[in-house]
Design an enzyme around this catalytic site. Structure first.
Site, PDB file in Angstrom:
ATOM      1  N   GLY A 116      25.056   8.465  47.905  1.00  0.00           N
ATOM      2  CA  GLY A 116      23.883   8.696  48.745  1.00  0.00           C
ATOM      3  C   GLY A 116      23.699  10.167  49.040  1.00  0.00           C
ATOM      4  CB  SER A 117      21.736  11.816  51.670  1.00  0.00           C
ATOM      5  OG  SER A 117      22.308  11.301  52.851  1.00  0.00           O
ATOM      6  CE  LYS A 159      24.563  -0.130  54.509  1.00  0.00           C
ATOM      7  NZ  LYS A 159      23.068  -0.053  54.436  1.00  0.00           N
ATOM      8  CD  GLU A 168      26.795   9.874  42.193  1.00  0.00           C
ATOM      9  OE1 GLU A 168      26.208  10.963  42.402  1.00  0.00           O
ATOM     10  OE2 GLU A 168      26.230   8.840  41.824  1.00  0.00           O
ATOM     11  CD  GLU A 170      19.248  14.670  45.530  1.00  0.00           C
ATOM     12  OE1 GLU A 170      19.687  14.368  46.652  1.00  0.00           O
ATOM     13  OE2 GLU A 170      19.767  14.270  44.476  1.00  0.00           O
ATOM     14  CB  CYS A 213      22.352  11.162  42.133  1.00  0.00           C
ATOM     15  SG  CYS A 213      23.128  10.025  40.993  1.00  0.00           S
ATOM     16  N   GLY A 248      26.910  11.436  53.466  1.00  0.00           N
ATOM     17  CA  GLY A 248      28.221  11.488  52.807  1.00  0.00           C
ATOM     18  C   GLY A 248      29.231  12.333  53.567  1.00  0.00           C
TER      19      GLY A 248
HETATM   20  P1  NAI Z   1      21.583   7.785  52.811  1.00  0.00           P
HETATM   21  O1  NAI Z   1      22.666   8.606  52.235  1.00  0.00           O
HETATM   22  O2  NAI Z   1      21.436   7.838  54.297  1.00  0.00           O
HETATM   23  O3  NAI Z   1      21.767   6.251  52.400  1.00  0.00           O
HETATM   24  C1  NAI Z   1      22.672   5.794  51.414  1.00  0.00           C
HETATM   25  C2  NAI Z   1      23.440   4.596  51.939  1.00  0.00           C
HETATM   26  O4  NAI Z   1      24.245   5.009  53.052  1.00  0.00           O
HETATM   27  C3  NAI Z   1      22.573   3.446  52.463  1.00  0.00           C
HETATM   28  O5  NAI Z   1      23.184   2.225  52.137  1.00  0.00           O
HETATM   29  C4  NAI Z   1      22.623   3.659  53.961  1.00  0.00           C
HETATM   30  O6  NAI Z   1      22.362   2.493  54.706  1.00  0.00           O
HETATM   31  C5  NAI Z   1      24.050   4.111  54.135  1.00  0.00           C
HETATM   32  N1  NAI Z   1      24.330   4.807  55.408  1.00  0.00           N
HETATM   33  C6  NAI Z   1      23.470   5.498  56.189  1.00  0.00           C
HETATM   34  N2  NAI Z   1      24.109   5.991  57.258  1.00  0.00           N
HETATM   35  C7  NAI Z   1      25.404   5.617  57.155  1.00  0.00           C
HETATM   36  C8  NAI Z   1      26.572   5.840  57.950  1.00  0.00           C
HETATM   37  N3  NAI Z   1      26.520   6.548  59.080  1.00  0.00           N
HETATM   38  N4  NAI Z   1      27.748   5.322  57.533  1.00  0.00           N
HETATM   39  C9  NAI Z   1      27.817   4.629  56.376  1.00  0.00           C
HETATM   40  N5  NAI Z   1      26.750   4.376  55.601  1.00  0.00           N
HETATM   41  C10 NAI Z   1      25.560   4.865  55.970  1.00  0.00           C
HETATM   42  O7  NAI Z   1      20.253   8.219  52.073  1.00  0.00           O
HETATM   43  P2  NAI Z   1      18.725   7.920  52.456  1.00  0.00           P
HETATM   44  O8  NAI Z   1      18.483   8.275  53.878  1.00  0.00           O
HETATM   45  O9  NAI Z   1      18.363   6.580  51.999  1.00  0.00           O
HETATM   46  O10 NAI Z   1      17.977   8.990  51.527  1.00  0.00           O
HETATM   47  C11 NAI Z   1      17.865  10.341  51.930  1.00  0.00           C
HETATM   48  C12 NAI Z   1      18.010  11.276  50.763  1.00  0.00           C
HETATM   49  O11 NAI Z   1      19.289  11.130  50.189  1.00  0.00           O
HETATM   50  C13 NAI Z   1      17.071  11.037  49.609  1.00  0.00           C
HETATM   51  O12 NAI Z   1      15.844  11.667  49.815  1.00  0.00           O
HETATM   52  C14 NAI Z   1      17.828  11.641  48.453  1.00  0.00           C
HETATM   53  O13 NAI Z   1      17.614  13.022  48.391  1.00  0.00           O
HETATM   54  C15 NAI Z   1      19.267  11.394  48.803  1.00  0.00           C
HETATM   55  N6  NAI Z   1      19.821  10.241  48.086  1.00  0.00           N
HETATM   56  C16 NAI Z   1      20.672  10.458  47.051  1.00  0.00           C
HETATM   57  C17 NAI Z   1      21.176   9.394  46.318  1.00  0.00           C
HETATM   58  C18 NAI Z   1      22.084   9.580  45.161  1.00  0.00           C
HETATM   59  O14 NAI Z   1      22.062   8.782  44.240  1.00  0.00           O
HETATM   60  N7  NAI Z   1      22.945  10.564  45.184  1.00  0.00           N
HETATM   61  C19 NAI Z   1      20.774   8.016  46.615  1.00  0.00           C
HETATM   62  C20 NAI Z   1      19.926   7.882  47.774  1.00  0.00           C
HETATM   63  C21 NAI Z   1      19.468   8.966  48.451  1.00  0.00           C
END
Ligand code: NAI
Ligand code: MG
Length: 498
Positions: free
Chosen positions: A244-245, A191, A266, A400, A300, A249
Site C-alpha cells: 500500500g501507501s 485484510k 511493498e 507517485e 505500484c 506502511g
Molecule cells: P493505504 O496504504 O492506506 O491502504 C492499503 C491497505 O492498508 C488497505 O487495505 C487499508 O485498509 C489498509 N490500512 C489503512 N490503514 C491501516 C492501518 N493503520 N493499519 C493497517 N492497515 C491499514 O492506501 P490508500 O489510502 O488506499 O491509497 C492511498 C495511496 O496509496 C494511493 O493514492 C497510492 O498512491 C498508494 N497506494 C499504493 C499501492 C501499491 O500497490 N503500492 C496500493 C494502494 C495505494
C-alpha cells in the site's frame, strides 16, 4: 479461457453479481461482523454502490487470529508438505474453473477492464500452482563441524501471518501473499482493502473447497483503522506482509515494532521507462503505453516517467500522444482500453497533481481532465494524460500519482538517463528499451530498482522475485525468495562423539 458472455452481460445490465460472499470468512465459514457492521462497496465505472459487506473490528480480528493460531498449531504446520501442495494445486484448478465469476467481481469492485481482471485471476491461479510445487522442496542445510559434531538446519513456518491488501490488485496481491505462506506451513489472516473486499473472500472459500482446513485462511473485511490496525498490532501475529501507501506502511512498521513482528513492505513507486534512441520503436511505444495505462496507472510498478533520449523525443512523443488520445474509455465490464480510477478520492488525488502542475507551468500534451463513461455519463474516470518534460525536482517527477498520468524527462544520452532514472526516493522497478545488449545490462546494473524489465515492461511472472528498495519498501515477494519471509531457519548442532 473466455469469460462467460451471459454472466458478463447480466452483471453489466443488473449492475451487480448474484451470490457474492456475505460476511467475514473465519474458521472455514462466512460469518457476520460481531458488532453487526456493514459497508458499501462501489462500482467505480458507475460511481454507485453495488453490494455490501461486513465491516469488522478488533473483536473479529481476535477471532480470526485465534482461528489461524489453532489451525497452525493443530493441523497445518504438521500437514505433510505434499498434502499441502495438493491443496494449493486444487486451489489453482478451482480458480481457473471460476475465472468468469472472479473476474466480473474484480471488475465491479475495482473498476479495471474485465480482460485485465481475467489476467489477474489466471495469474492468481498460476501463483498457487507455482507454490504448490514448492511445498515439498523447502530443504535445509548441513554444516561442516568435523567428525565429532553434526550440524543441520531446517525451515520452520513462522506461524500466523497477516496480509494487508490494497485495492489496485485485490486477487493478485492476496494470492501472492497467502500462497507462499500456506506453502511454508503458515496460516493467514487477510485484510482486503475496504474498496475491494470480494475476491479475497471468494478465494478463501475456494481454498476451503480445495481442502484447506478451517482457520488456515481467514478474511476479515472493513477499514484500515478498524481491522487493519488491530491486525498488524496483534500480539499473536508472527509476520505482516503489507502492500500500500508509504504513509500507511511506515505506520505499520511502527505498529509491528512493539511485538517485534517481522514485516515485508511493498510500497509505492515512480518507476522510469528508459527509452534509448536505438530502441525497437514499436516495442517501446507499446511498452510505454502499457506501463502507464494498464489499470489506469494504479499500479505500484507503473512506468510513470518516460526517460527518453533527446534524439528521438519529438517523433516518439508525437506518436505516443496520438495513440494515447485514441484509447477507448468505458465501464470495465465493456472491456475498454482504459477503465475508471478506483474511487472519488483517487480521482481527486490524480486531478490535484495535474492541476497543481499546470499552475507551475507544466504543459499537458494530451488528456489532463476528469471525465465519465461516454456511454452512461457516470463513473470516476481520468483522461489518459501525458505531461511534457519536467525538471527533476518537480512534484510530477517525484511523487507517485497512481493514475493514468505519464511525465516525460528528456535525457541527453544513456549516462544522463541513469542519473534521471535514479533521481527519486523510490526504487521499485525500471524499464529499459534499447537494442544494445551491453547498454541494456549496464543500465540494469546501475539503475536502483528491485526489478528491471528489458524490452518488455512487466516481463516475468510469479517465478521472478519482486519488491522495492529505498522508499519503495523492503523484502521480496514472488519467486522462491518470496517463501523466505514465511520460513525461519532452525539450526541444530550436536556432539556425536563420546
Ligand atoms: P493505504 O496504504 O492506506 O491502504 C492499503 C491497505 O492498508 C488497505 O487495505 C487499508 O485498509 C489498509 N490500512 C489503512 N490503514 C491501516 C492501518 N493503520 N493499519 C493497517 N492497515 C491499514 O492506501 P490508500 O489510502 O488506499 O491509497 C492511498 C495511496 O496509496 C494511493 O493514492 C497510492 O498512491 C498508494 N497506494 C499504493 C499501492 C501499491 O500497490 N503500492 C496500493 C494502494 C495505494
Ligand atoms: Mg469497490
Amino acid at each position: 479461457m473466455p469469460i462467460d458472455a451471459k454472466l458478463l452481460e447480466r452483471a453489466y445490465q443488473s449492475g451487480t453479481l448474484e451470490g457474492l460472499p456475505d460476511g467475514h470468512f473465519i474458521d472455514g465459514r462466512f460469518q457476520p461482523a460481531q458488532a453487526g457492521g456493514r459497508m458499501e462497496s462501489f462500482d467505480p465505472g458507475r460511481a454507485e454502490p453495488f453490494a455490501t459487506f461486513a465491516a469488522g473490528d478488533a473483536a473479529d480480528v481476535d477471532q480470526a487470529v485465534a482461528s489461524a493460531r489453532g489451525a497452525f498449531e493443530d493441523v497445518w504446520r504438521d500437514t505433510a508438505p505434499e498434502a499441502r501442495g495438493r491443496v494449493l494445486m486444487r486451489t489453482a484448478e478451482l480458480i481457473r474453473a471460476n475465472v468468469s465469476r472472479l473476474a466480473v467481481a474484480e471488475t465491479l469492485d475495482s473498476g479495471k477492464p474485465v480482460g485485465e481482471a481475467q489476467g489477474d485471476v489466471l495469474g492468481a491461479a498460476r501463483t498457487f500452482e507455482y507454490y504448490a510445487g514448492a511445498c515439498d522442496k523447502l530443504q535445509g542445510d548441513t554444516f561442516p563441524l568435523g567428525p565429532d559434531h553434526l550440524g543441520y538446519s531446517f525451515n520452520e513456518p513462522v506461524g500466523v501471518t497477516a496480509h494487508i491488501i490494497p485495492w489496485n490488485f485485490p486477487i493478485s496481491t492476496t494470492a501472492r501473499g497467502i500462497a507462499p505462506a500456506l506453502a511454508a506451513g503458515c496460516t493467514a489472516v487477510v485484510k482486503p482493502a475496504e474498496q475491494t473486499p470480494f475476491t479475497a473472500l471468494m478465494l478463501a472459500e475456494l481454498l476451503s473447497e480445495a481442502g484447506l482446513p478451517p482457520g488456515a485462511c481467514n478474511v476479515v473485511t472493513g477499514t484500515g483503522q478498524d481491522v487493519g490496525a488491530p491486525l498488524v498490532a496483534h500480539a499473536d501475529v508472527d509476520h505482516v506482509t503489507f502492500t500500500g501507501s508509504v504513509a500507511t506502511g511506515t505506520g505499520v512498521m511502527k505498529a509491528v515494532a512493539d511485538n517485534v513482528t517481522s514485516l515485508v513492505l511493498e510500497l509505492g513507486g515512480k518507476s522510469p521507462v528508459v527509452v534509448l534512441s536505438d530502441c525497437d520503436r514499436e516495442a517501446a511505444l507499446d511498452g510505454v503505453m502499457g506501463a502507464i495505462f494498464e489499470n489506469a496507472g494504479q499500479i505500484c510498478s507503473a512506468g510513470s516517467r518516460l526517460v527518453i533520449e533527446r534524439a528521438i523525443h519529438d517523433d516518439f512523443v508525437d506518436t505516443l500522444c496520438q495513440r494515447t488520445g485514441a484509447l477507448s474509455i468505458g465501464h470495465g465490464l465493456r472491456d475498454p482500453q482504459l477503465g475508471p480510477v478506483n474511487s472519488d478520492r483517487q480521482l481527486e488525488t490524480v486531478s490535484g497533481f495535474v492541476d497543481r502542475g499546470r499552475e507551475r507551468g507544466a504543459t499537458v500534451l494530451t488528456g489532463g481532465a476528469a471525465t465519465t463513461d461516454p456511454q452512461t455519463g457516470k463513473g470516476w474516470f481520468y483522461e489518459p494524460t501525458i505531461i511534457a518534460d519536467r525538471p527533476v525536482d518537480d512534484e510530477l517527477v517525484q511523487e507517485e500519482i497512481f493514475g493514468p498520468v505519464l511525465t516525460i524527462q528528456i535525457a541527453e544520452d544513456a549516462e544522463d538517463a541513469v542519473r534521471l532514472a535514479n533521481a527519486t526516493r523510490y526504487a521499485l522497478v525500471a524499464g529499459v528499451y534499447t537494442r544494445d545488449f551491453e547498454a541494456a545490462h549496464q543500465l540494469a546494473r546501475r539503475i536502483d530498482a528491485g526489478q528491471v524489465y528489458i524490452n518488455e515492461y512487466f516481463a516475468g511472472g510469479i517465478a521472478v522475485p519482486f519488491g522495492g528498495n529505498r522508499m519503495s519498501g523492503f523484502g521480496r515477494e514472488k519467486g522462491l525468495e518470496g517463501i523466505r519471509s514465511y520460513c525461519r531457519t532452525k539450526s541444530v548442532a550436536a556432539r556425536i562423539a563420546r
